[in-house]
Every structure is written in structure tokens, then in C-alpha cells.
Design an enzyme around this catalytic site. Structure first.
Site, PDB file in Angstrom:
ATOM      1  N   GLY A 267       6.597   8.092 -33.807  1.00  6.92           N
ATOM      2  CA  GLY A 267       5.966   6.827 -34.529  1.00  6.92           C
ATOM      3  C   GLY A 267       7.074   5.731 -34.773  1.00  6.92           C
ATOM      4  O   GLY A 267       8.107   6.298 -34.530  1.00  6.92           O
ATOM      5  N   ASP A 268       6.855   4.618 -35.449  1.00  7.41           N
ATOM      6  CA  ASP A 268       7.776   3.846 -35.731  1.00  7.41           C
ATOM      7  C   ASP A 268       7.813   3.434 -37.326  1.00  7.41           C
ATOM      8  O   ASP A 268       6.846   3.408 -37.820  1.00  7.41           O
ATOM      9  CB  ASP A 268       7.430   2.446 -35.090  1.00  7.41           C
ATOM     10  CG  ASP A 268       8.068   2.618 -33.713  1.00  7.41           C
ATOM     11  OD1 ASP A 268       8.763   3.288 -33.159  1.00  7.41           O
ATOM     12  OD2 ASP A 268       6.834   2.492 -32.806  1.00  7.41           O
TER      13      ASP A 268
ATOM     14  N   GLU B 139      -7.923   5.972 -22.966  1.00  7.53           N
ATOM     15  CA  GLU B 139      -7.245   5.922 -24.607  1.00  7.53           C
ATOM     16  C   GLU B 139      -8.301   5.120 -25.237  1.00  7.53           C
ATOM     17  O   GLU B 139      -8.714   3.946 -24.924  1.00  7.53           O
ATOM     18  CB  GLU B 139      -5.978   5.447 -24.608  1.00  7.53           C
ATOM     19  CG  GLU B 139      -5.349   5.309 -26.180  1.00  7.53           C
ATOM     20  CD  GLU B 139      -4.261   4.701 -26.123  1.00  7.53           C
ATOM     21  OE1 GLU B 139      -2.885   5.441 -26.134  1.00  7.53           O
ATOM     22  OE2 GLU B 139      -4.180   3.427 -26.295  1.00  7.53           O
TER      23      GLU B 139
ATOM     24  N   GLN C  98      -3.794  -9.539 -24.895  1.00  2.02           N
ATOM     25  CA  GLN C  98      -3.165  -8.549 -24.364  1.00  2.02           C
ATOM     26  C   GLN C  98      -1.795  -8.727 -23.717  1.00  2.02           C
ATOM     27  O   GLN C  98      -0.818  -7.762 -24.046  1.00  2.02           O
ATOM     28  CB  GLN C  98      -4.041  -7.710 -23.380  1.00  2.02           C
ATOM     29  CG  GLN C  98      -5.155  -7.061 -23.845  1.00  2.02           C
ATOM     30  CD  GLN C  98      -5.846  -6.475 -22.565  1.00  2.02           C
ATOM     31  OE1 GLN C  98      -6.292  -7.064 -21.745  1.00  2.02           O
ATOM     32  NE2 GLN C  98      -6.219  -5.228 -22.710  1.00  2.02           N
TER      33      GLN C  98
ATOM     34  N   THR D  40      -5.918   7.233 -30.732  1.00  6.44           N
ATOM     35  CA  THR D  40      -4.421   6.821 -31.439  1.00  6.44           C
ATOM     36  C   THR D  40      -4.509   7.007 -32.748  1.00  6.44           C
ATOM     37  O   THR D  40      -5.181   7.279 -33.196  1.00  6.44           O
ATOM     38  CB  THR D  40      -4.198   5.257 -31.057  1.00  6.44           C
ATOM     39  OG1 THR D  40      -5.105   4.481 -31.509  1.00  6.44           O
ATOM     40  CG2 THR D  40      -3.981   5.191 -29.362  1.00  6.44           C
TER      41      THR D  40
HETATM   42  P1  FAD Z   1      11.206  10.215 -29.870  1.00  7.43           P
HETATM   43  O1  FAD Z   1      10.823  11.281 -28.922  1.00  7.43           O
HETATM   44  O2  FAD Z   1      11.591  10.797 -30.978  1.00  7.43           O
HETATM   45  O3  FAD Z   1      12.025   9.144 -29.343  1.00  7.43           O
HETATM   46  C1  FAD Z   1      12.542   8.064 -29.892  1.00  7.43           C
HETATM   47  C2  FAD Z   1      13.968   7.654 -29.444  1.00  7.43           C
HETATM   48  O4  FAD Z   1      14.928   8.706 -30.148  1.00  7.43           O
HETATM   49  C3  FAD Z   1      13.999   7.472 -28.137  1.00  7.43           C
HETATM   50  O5  FAD Z   1      14.946   6.596 -27.862  1.00  7.43           O
HETATM   51  C4  FAD Z   1      14.504   8.732 -27.776  1.00  7.43           C
HETATM   52  O6  FAD Z   1      15.679   8.767 -26.559  1.00  7.43           O
HETATM   53  C5  FAD Z   1      15.364   9.285 -28.914  1.00  7.43           C
HETATM   54  N1  FAD Z   1      15.490  10.750 -29.148  1.00  7.43           N
HETATM   55  C6  FAD Z   1      14.235  11.615 -28.817  1.00  7.43           C
HETATM   56  N2  FAD Z   1      14.571  12.905 -29.229  1.00  7.43           N
HETATM   57  C7  FAD Z   1      15.958  12.825 -29.677  1.00  7.43           C
HETATM   58  C8  FAD Z   1      16.856  13.796 -30.276  1.00  7.43           C
HETATM   59  N3  FAD Z   1      16.443  15.069 -30.428  1.00  7.43           N
HETATM   60  N4  FAD Z   1      17.909  13.353 -30.665  1.00  7.43           N
HETATM   61  C9  FAD Z   1      18.533  11.974 -30.445  1.00  7.43           C
HETATM   62  N5  FAD Z   1      17.567  11.156 -29.914  1.00  7.43           N
HETATM   63  C10 FAD Z   1      16.363  11.402 -29.321  1.00  7.43           C
HETATM   64  N6  FAD Z   1       2.692   5.193 -31.905  1.00  7.43           N
HETATM   65  C11 FAD Z   1       1.898   5.145 -32.862  1.00  7.43           C
HETATM   66  O7  FAD Z   1       2.219   4.976 -34.054  1.00  7.43           O
HETATM   67  N7  FAD Z   1       0.579   5.681 -32.735  1.00  7.43           N
HETATM   68  C12 FAD Z   1       0.167   6.017 -31.562  1.00  7.43           C
HETATM   69  O8  FAD Z   1      -1.226   6.743 -31.604  1.00  7.43           O
HETATM   70  C13 FAD Z   1       0.963   5.990 -30.561  1.00  7.43           C
HETATM   71  N8  FAD Z   1       0.579   6.422 -29.192  1.00  7.43           N
HETATM   72  C14 FAD Z   1       1.415   6.500 -27.890  1.00  7.43           C
HETATM   73  C15 FAD Z   1       1.087   7.002 -26.759  1.00  7.43           C
HETATM   74  C16 FAD Z   1       1.952   6.828 -25.823  1.00  7.43           C
HETATM   75  C17 FAD Z   1       1.557   7.320 -24.524  1.00  7.43           C
HETATM   76  C18 FAD Z   1       3.226   6.204 -25.950  1.00  7.43           C
HETATM   77  C19 FAD Z   1       4.154   6.236 -24.788  1.00  7.43           C
HETATM   78  C20 FAD Z   1       3.674   5.803 -27.379  1.00  7.43           C
HETATM   79  C21 FAD Z   1       2.761   5.819 -28.255  1.00  7.43           C
HETATM   80  N9  FAD Z   1       3.075   5.309 -29.582  1.00  7.43           N
HETATM   81  C22 FAD Z   1       2.567   5.354 -30.664  1.00  7.43           C
HETATM   82  C23 FAD Z   1       4.347   4.689 -29.825  1.00  7.43           C
HETATM   83  C24 FAD Z   1       5.485   5.792 -30.308  1.00  7.43           C
HETATM   84  O9  FAD Z   1       5.348   6.229 -31.539  1.00  7.43           O
HETATM   85  C25 FAD Z   1       6.809   4.750 -30.354  1.00  7.43           C
HETATM   86  O10 FAD Z   1       7.273   4.473 -29.056  1.00  7.43           O
HETATM   87  C26 FAD Z   1       8.119   5.549 -30.987  1.00  7.43           C
HETATM   88  O11 FAD Z   1       9.126   4.651 -31.066  1.00  7.43           O
HETATM   89  C27 FAD Z   1       8.617   6.658 -30.415  1.00  7.43           C
HETATM   90  O12 FAD Z   1       7.928   7.842 -30.205  1.00  7.43           O
HETATM   91  P2  FAD Z   1       8.289   9.073 -29.494  1.00  7.43           P
HETATM   92  O13 FAD Z   1       7.453  10.232 -29.727  1.00  7.43           O
HETATM   93  O14 FAD Z   1       8.530   8.781 -28.041  1.00  7.43           O
HETATM   94  O15 FAD Z   1       9.713   9.509 -30.109  1.00  7.43           O
END
Ligand code: FAD
Length: 291
Positions: A107-108, A17, A211, A48
Site C-alpha cells: 500500500g501507499d 478485479e 480512466q 481491492t
Molecule cells: P512492496 O513490494 O513493498 O514494494 C514497494 C517498493 O519497495 C518497490 O519499489 C520495491 O522494489 C521496494 N521493495 C520491496 N521489497 C523490498 C525490501 N524487502 N527491501 C527494500 N525494498 C523493497 N494499493 C492499495 O492501496 N489497495 C489495493 O487493493 C491495491 N491493489 C493492487 C493490486 C495490484 C495488482 C497492484 C500491482 C498494485 C495494487 N495496489 C493497491 C498498489 C500498491 O499498494 C502500491 O503499488 C504500493 O506502492 C506498493 O505495493 P507493493 O505490495 O508492491 O510493495
């Protein structure tokens, strides 16, 4: 090549990454990092996407650069603040640049912000469906061996992986973890839930105190005693911490491979020297199929 196809080939797949620059004047530095990492011939390089998409242009630019070096790029894409049109615009641009792999993330929101009632996307599975509706991409998604911080419990968090799989995700990449047992238990529980997607295990070499602070603020990763002892002893000695962090990550990867985990993603933190040391330590472990 798509990452789905890469994962179907035999052997160990070690990917890396990188993060894009935040400003135009740092683009050349980021390209130099990418060149050095691509020289290691990783299985692919993921790029990212800045929180709230604020480095979107550079994510595309760096992803296209990775491809131009003959290495498969995986472009991250978040949807938390995006409209459907904006997502389709990014996908069109990626396609035009020869990028065909996307990591679909929610994302957040900025701290304290709430989802607008008219949000186009609430969860990553909706983005995955939109990417498939657009067409032409292999789609990855995130997973969390210790549970996503917002999840009510780990069981419901696994349900969300089923939503991602059902929406058409091709593979999963894990959040970093420092105790391999956590990953093995997660893989077992995910399989029991019917999650059969290939999983790439995210390993972060921790080589400095900055880190460590970042890890603790971003993730709920639990830190095993062996790791804490290294931090205690070497955390204030940068040269020793770097050696110990590289050794710890190498050891983690060897244990993963020995236990049949063939897809590993290295969170390089834009440190090609650290990535190179790990590739060199692993040597033939990366080359054989070991089966
Ligand atoms: P989701 O899958 O939507 O999950 C978020 C929460 O909602 C979880 O608690 C899940 O259990 C719940 N959930 C999921 N789907 C549903 C549904 N359909 N109904 C109800 N609840 C649900 N962030 C960045 O800004 N940029 C990046 O480049 C980036 N890269 C990442 C790479 C990796 C490998 C990882 C693990 C994380 C990365 N993140 C990045 C962080 C990520 O955006 C955050 O962790 C964010 O809070 C959740 O993203 P997600 O896609 O897992 O969300």
C-alpha cells in the site's frame, strides 16, 4: 479452491478485479456489480482494499459475497499502516467467512507522510511472511512490468520479487500495461532473476477519458503509439472510445494467450458490461487449453 490450485489446472484463466464501496449505502450497488461479474464465471474475483485500509470492512464483505456466489475471492490486504494484531484480525475474519486467498500489498502512505520508526511492516514481503505465520491462505503479490515508481532501478525491483517469492508468495499479479512486449521482456528478466512464480497479467480496458487520467496519475505505464492514436481519435467520443477500448483489451488478451500467457486479470473498474463484452469477444479462446 485456492488460486494456486486454479493456476495448476490446464487452460486460460481470466479473472476480474472489483473495488468495494466507500460507504454503507452503496453496498447494494456493489453487490449488483459483483453478481453481474460472477455470472461471467471468471477464474476468481479480486476485491481491492482502499488506500490506508479505509474500506477494509467492505473489502471483507464483498469478498465473502463473491464466495457465496460460488466464485473464488481474492481479498486484497495492505499493511502500510497496520499492526500485526490488526493483520491477524483481518485474516481471522476472512477465514471465518470462507475466504482463503489474499493479495498481500504494502500500500501507499498518504502523500508527504513518512514511515513511523516503529512501523510493523515496511514491505510486502514482511506481510507475506506474517500471512504464512498465521496460516491457511494462498498468497498473491504485486509486480510491475515497467518497474515500481519508487524503485531505484528495474533490476532492484526484480530483487524485491525474489523477496516476495522467498517469503512464500504463491503467485504474482501485474500492474496494468498496454504494450505486451513490456510484459514479455519483464517475464524473461524475472525468470533470469530466479522468479518462477505464476504471473497473472493485468489488463485494463480503457473505455473513457476519466480512466486515462487515472492511469497516468497512478502508474508509469507507457502508452504505445497504437493506443495513443485511439485516445487522440476517440477520447472525446464516449461511445466510440468504449468500443475501441474493449477491442484494444480483447486484442491484448488474444496476443497474450497466443504467446502462452494463460493467467490474465481484468481490471474491470466495476463495469460488468465492459467485462461481459470482453468475455464474449474471447468466447472459445477462454475455453480450450490450446496446447
Ligand atoms: P512492496 O513490494 O513493498 O514494494 C514497494 C517498493 O519497495 C518497490 O519499489 C520495491 O522494489 C521496494 N521493495 C520491496 N521489497 C523490498 C525490501 N524487502 N527491501 C527494500 N525494498 C523493497 N494499493 C492499495 O492501496 N489497495 C489495493 O487493493 C491495491 N491493489 C493492487 C493490486 C495490484 C495488482 C497492484 C500491482 C498494485 C495494487 N495496489 C493497491 C498498489 C500498491 O499498494 C502500491 O503499488 C504500493 O506502492 C506498493 O505495493 P507493493 O505490495 O508492491 O510493495
Amino acid at each position: 479452491m485456492t488460486i494456486r490450485e486454479t493456476f495448476q489446472t490446464p487452460g486460460v484463466h481470466l479473472s476480474c478485479e472489483v473495488f468495494p464501496p466507500k460507504a454503507f449505502d452503496k453496498l447494494d450497488d456493489a453487490r449488483a456489480v459483483v453478481r453481474a461479474i460472477c455470472q461471467l464465471r471468471p477464474a476468481y474475483v479480486s476485491v481491492t482494499y482502499g488506500a490506508a485500509g479505509n474500506t477494509q470492512r467492505f473489502t471483507q464483505e464483498i469478498s465473502a459475497y463473491v464466495q457465496s456466489l460460488g466464485v473464488t475471492a481474492l481479498s486484497h490486504l495492505t499493511c502500510v499502516n497496520a499492526t500485526r494484531d490488526a493483520v491477524n484480525g483481518v485474516l481471522d475474519a476472512l477465514q471465518a467467512q470462507g475466504v482463503h486467498n489474499v493479495l498481500a500489498l504494502r500500500g501507499d502512505l498518504p502523500e508527504g507522510a513518512a514511515f513511523p520508526t516503529d512501523a510493523h511492516f515496511r514491505h510486502a514481503n514482511e506481510l507475506i511472511a506474517a500471512i504464512h505465520a498465521h496460516g491457511g491462505f494462498c498468497v498473491g503479490a504485486a509486480c510491475y512490468p515497467e518497474g515500481h515508481p519508487e524503485a531505484f532501478d528495474r533490476d532492484r525491483d526484480l530483487d524485491s520479487l525474489r523477496f516476495k517469492q522467498d517469503a512464500g508468495a504463491d503467485f504474482l499479479t501485474t500492474q496494468m500495461f498496454f504494450d505486451n512486449t513490456v510484459l514479455y521482456q519483464f517475464l524473461f528478466r524475472a525468470l533470469k532473476k530466479g522468479v518462477t512464480l505464476p504471473v497473472s497479467a493485468g489488463v485494463m480496458p480503457v473505455v473513457n477519458a476519466r480512466q486515462i487520467r487515472r492511469i497516468l496519475s497512478l502508474s508509469s505505464a507507457s502508452l504505445p503509439q497504437r493506443f495513443l492514436a485511439i485516445l487522440d481519435r476517440f477520447g472525446r467520443d464516449p461511445a466510440s472510445m468504449e468500443k475501441a477500448g474493449i477491442a484494444y483489451a480483447t486484442d491484448q488478451i488474444i496476443d497474450l494467450v497466443a504467446n502462452g500467457v494463460n493467467h490474465i486479470h481484468l481490471y474491470t473498474m466495476n463495469r460488468p458490461d465492459v467485462a461481459r463484452a470482453i468475455f464474449q469477444n474471447l468466447g472459445p479462446i477462454l475455453e480450450g487449453s490450446h496446447e
